[in-house]
Motif scaffolding. Structure first.
Motif, PDB file in Angstrom:
ATOM      1  N   ASN A   1      95.898  39.408  56.072  1.00 35.81           N
ATOM      2  CA  ASN A   1      96.387  40.313  55.030  1.00 35.81           C
ATOM      3  C   ASN A   1      96.974  41.576  55.666  1.00 35.81           C
ATOM      4  O   ASN A   1      96.651  41.942  56.793  1.00 35.81           O
ATOM      5  CB  ASN A   1      95.240  40.677  54.084  1.00 35.81           C
ATOM      6  CG  ASN A   1      95.728  41.259  52.775  1.00 35.81           C
ATOM      7  OD1 ASN A   1      96.911  41.576  52.617  1.00 35.81           O
ATOM      8  ND2 ASN A   1      94.822  41.408  51.821  1.00 35.81           N
TER       9      ASN A   1
ATOM     10  N   MET B   1      92.079  30.375  47.217  1.00 34.65           N
ATOM     11  CA  MET B   1      92.366  31.464  48.143  1.00 34.65           C
ATOM     12  C   MET B   1      91.030  32.119  48.489  1.00 34.65           C
ATOM     13  O   MET B   1      90.373  32.692  47.628  1.00 34.65           O
ATOM     14  CB  MET B   1      93.338  32.472  47.528  1.00 34.65           C
ATOM     15  CG  MET B   1      93.778  33.556  48.508  1.00 34.65           C
ATOM     16  SD  MET B   1      95.049  34.625  47.793  1.00 34.65           S
ATOM     17  CE  MET B   1      96.486  33.540  47.807  1.00 34.65           C
TER      18      MET B   1
ATOM     19  N   THR C   1      96.360  29.562  56.853  1.00 33.71           N
ATOM     20  CA  THR C   1      95.447  30.668  57.152  1.00 33.71           C
ATOM     21  C   THR C   1      96.282  31.766  57.795  1.00 33.71           C
ATOM     22  O   THR C   1      97.186  31.489  58.590  1.00 33.71           O
ATOM     23  CB  THR C   1      94.298  30.269  58.116  1.00 33.71           C
ATOM     24  OG1 THR C   1      94.821  30.037  59.428  1.00 33.71           O
ATOM     25  CG2 THR C   1      93.563  29.041  57.613  1.00 33.71           C
TER      26      THR C   1
ATOM     27  N   THR D   1      89.612  39.136  50.547  1.00 35.00           N
ATOM     28  CA  THR D   1      90.737  38.651  51.351  1.00 35.00           C
ATOM     29  C   THR D   1      91.403  39.811  52.094  1.00 35.00           C
ATOM     30  O   THR D   1      92.568  39.721  52.469  1.00 35.00           O
ATOM     31  CB  THR D   1      91.782  37.947  50.455  1.00 35.00           C
ATOM     32  OG1 THR D   1      92.226  38.868  49.445  1.00 35.00           O
ATOM     33  CG2 THR D   1      91.196  36.710  49.803  1.00 35.00           C
TER      34      THR D   1
ATOM     35  N   PRO E   1      98.218  38.501  50.278  1.00 36.49           N
ATOM     36  CA  PRO E   1      98.040  37.263  49.519  1.00 36.49           C
ATOM     37  C   PRO E   1      98.873  37.214  48.246  1.00 36.49           C
ATOM     38  O   PRO E   1      99.318  36.142  47.834  1.00 36.49           O
ATOM     39  CB  PRO E   1      96.535  37.228  49.221  1.00 36.49           C
ATOM     40  CG  PRO E   1      96.014  38.587  49.529  1.00 36.49           C
ATOM     41  CD  PRO E   1      96.934  39.196  50.523  1.00 36.49           C
ATOM     42  N   GLU E   2      99.102  38.376  47.633  1.00 37.12           N
ATOM     43  CA  GLU E   2      99.918  38.404  46.416  1.00 37.12           C
ATOM     44  C   GLU E   2     101.350  37.965  46.715  1.00 37.12           C
ATOM     45  O   GLU E   2     101.972  37.235  45.944  1.00 37.12           O
ATOM     46  CB  GLU E   2      99.930  39.812  45.807  1.00 37.12           C
ATOM     47  CG  GLU E   2      98.566  40.365  45.434  1.00 37.12           C
ATOM     48  CD  GLU E   2      97.804  40.938  46.624  1.00 37.12           C
ATOM     49  OE1 GLU E   2      96.576  41.158  46.496  1.00 37.12           O
ATOM     50  OE2 GLU E   2      98.431  41.152  47.692  1.00 37.12           O
TER      51      GLU E   2
ATOM     52  N   VAL F   1      94.467  29.622  52.280  1.00 35.60           N
ATOM     53  CA  VAL F   1      95.089  29.219  51.012  1.00 35.60           C
ATOM     54  C   VAL F   1      95.265  27.705  50.998  1.00 35.60           C
ATOM     55  O   VAL F   1      95.637  27.100  52.005  1.00 35.60           O
ATOM     56  CB  VAL F   1      96.473  29.885  50.841  1.00 35.60           C
ATOM     57  CG1 VAL F   1      97.158  29.382  49.573  1.00 35.60           C
ATOM     58  CG2 VAL F   1      96.349  31.400  50.811  1.00 35.60           C
TER      59      VAL F   1
ATOM     60  N   TYR G   1      92.492  35.253  55.541  1.00 37.45           N
ATOM     61  CA  TYR G   1      92.252  34.445  54.351  1.00 37.45           C
ATOM     62  C   TYR G   1      92.904  33.073  54.500  1.00 37.45           C
ATOM     63  O   TYR G   1      93.803  32.867  55.312  1.00 37.45           O
ATOM     64  CB  TYR G   1      92.743  35.150  53.081  1.00 37.45           C
ATOM     65  CG  TYR G   1      94.237  35.422  53.018  1.00 37.45           C
ATOM     66  CD1 TYR G   1      95.087  34.582  52.300  1.00 37.45           C
ATOM     67  CD2 TYR G   1      94.798  36.538  53.628  1.00 37.45           C
ATOM     68  CE1 TYR G   1      96.452  34.838  52.208  1.00 37.45           C
ATOM     69  CE2 TYR G   1      96.148  36.814  53.548  1.00 37.45           C
ATOM     70  CZ  TYR G   1      96.974  35.960  52.838  1.00 37.45           C
ATOM     71  OH  TYR G   1      98.334  36.214  52.755  1.00 37.45           O
TER      72      TYR G   1
ATOM     73  N   LEU H   1     102.311  36.068  49.297  1.00 35.47           N
ATOM     74  CA  LEU H   1     102.302  34.650  49.651  1.00 35.47           C
ATOM     75  C   LEU H   1     102.197  33.778  48.415  1.00 35.47           C
ATOM     76  O   LEU H   1     102.920  32.779  48.275  1.00 35.47           O
ATOM     77  CB  LEU H   1     101.135  34.368  50.600  1.00 35.47           C
ATOM     78  CG  LEU H   1     101.028  32.927  51.124  1.00 35.47           C
ATOM     79  CD1 LEU H   1     102.294  32.491  51.839  1.00 35.47           C
ATOM     80  CD2 LEU H   1      99.819  32.798  52.058  1.00 35.47           C
ATOM     81  N   GLU H   2     101.328  34.172  47.478  1.00 32.75           N
ATOM     82  CA  GLU H   2     101.183  33.394  46.248  1.00 32.75           C
ATOM     83  C   GLU H   2     102.473  33.396  45.440  1.00 32.75           C
ATOM     84  O   GLU H   2     102.883  32.363  44.898  1.00 32.75           O
ATOM     85  CB  GLU H   2     100.030  33.950  45.419  1.00 32.75           C
ATOM     86  CG  GLU H   2      99.729  33.121  44.178  1.00 32.75           C
ATOM     87  CD  GLU H   2      98.390  33.479  43.539  1.00 32.75           C
ATOM     88  OE1 GLU H   2      98.011  32.792  42.579  1.00 32.75           O
ATOM     89  OE2 GLU H   2      97.742  34.436  44.007  1.00 32.75           O
TER      90      GLU H   2
END
Length: 287
Positions: A182, A232, A179, A250, A215-216, A256, A254, A218-219
């Motif tokens: 962003n 997510m 967690t 998000t 998040p992009e 994951v 957020y 991190l992914e």
């Protein structure tokens, strides 16, 4: 949770150059004795348990055919990275998991050890260690079924090294739960200006907006290091009620859930959360 890992690494997977930022450590040492004050500086983390614990529990149960009545996470080895005073380690231990909590701030570990000692069951299920993640890699290769890094990655200097180390100590097909916050204009206004400077929900200076993780990004880091992102979901804190809930966006906080590939090879498949996933997660809030 709110703990600070600083990495100075000269080559990937080298564990001998891990260092912790002394100024950041002093900041967290100031509040090390206040972890278990539910109305104090860490009140928002206490209430976050209402959604993050069911999120972890229900996700793991959905992946397992074994169910232990009363101890649903029995037999599962969990590493709580940046465990702070044990706010997340303890409820996971109560669910039956075998938990190892690590944190580089020794005063945090002392607080966590002291608190778990009041419960004989937890004293057996949880062990704490004053350590960075890098420092335990060699002794813990593919040791854990689950890694939890809650409110940690926004404090990490070298996020890619952190994710690589997570992959190393996690068993194949193991789960990683994160967690974080962003990096948006909204998160600056609400997460720092409002939460820290105006409302005092968390101590001023706790976060640096520059370290917030989109998040992009991190992914991308997860998938390039052998993880497949399964879920997510956005999280929202209501300062009036002091409670957390799930939401589709998000743009602020957020959560994951990612699974490590069984063969170490990076996975490029993305399983974006559907509206149904988000609704299902919303149903766990307040469980």
């Amino acid at each position: 949770q709110l703990s600070l890992f600083r990495f100075t690494v000269k080559r990937p997977f080298n564990t001998s150059h891990s260092s912790v930022d002394s100024k950041e450590m002093k900041k967290f040492q100031l509040f090390a004795h206040k972890w278990w004050d539910e109305e104090g500086e860490y009140a928002a983390l206490h209430s976050m348990n209402d959604i993050r614990v069911p999120f972890i529990r229900d996700t793991l149960l959905s992946m397992s055919s074994n169910y232990h009545l009363g101890n649903p996470l029995s037999g599962i080895k969990i590493l709580d990275v940046g465990c702070g005073g044990g706010l997340l380690s303890e409820p996971l231990g109560r669910l039956g998991a075998s938990v190892t909590g690590i944190d580089p701030v020794e005063d945090n570990i002392r607080t966590a050890d002291r608190h778990k000692s009041f419960d004989p069951v937890l004293a057996k299920r949880i062990q704490y260690k004053s350590s960075s993640l890098e420092e335990i890699v060699e002794e813990s290769m593919e040791t854990f079924d689950v890694i939890v890094a809650s409110e940690v990655v926004e404090h990490v200097a070298d996020l890619e090294t952190f994710i690589k180390c997570c992959s190393q100590v996690l068993k194949p097909e193991g789960s990683l739960f994160i967690t974080t916050i962003n990096k948006t204009q909204l998160s600056y206004v609400l997460g720092i200006v409002f939460a820290e400077k105006i409302m005092g929900i968390v101590p001023e200076g706790t976060h640096e907006w520059e370290k917030f993780v989109p998040p992009e990004e991190l992914e991308r880091l997860l998938e390039s290091n052998g993880f497949s992102v399964k879920t997510m979901s956005g999280m929202l804190y209501n300062p009036l009620s002091g409670s957390w809930g799930w939401m589709e966006s998000t743009s602020l906080n957020y959560a994951v859930h990612a699974v490590k590939s069984g063969a170490w090879a990076p996975s490029h498949a993305t399983d974006a959360p559907t509206e149904t996933d988000t609704q299902q997660r919303s149903g766990t809030a307040g469980t």
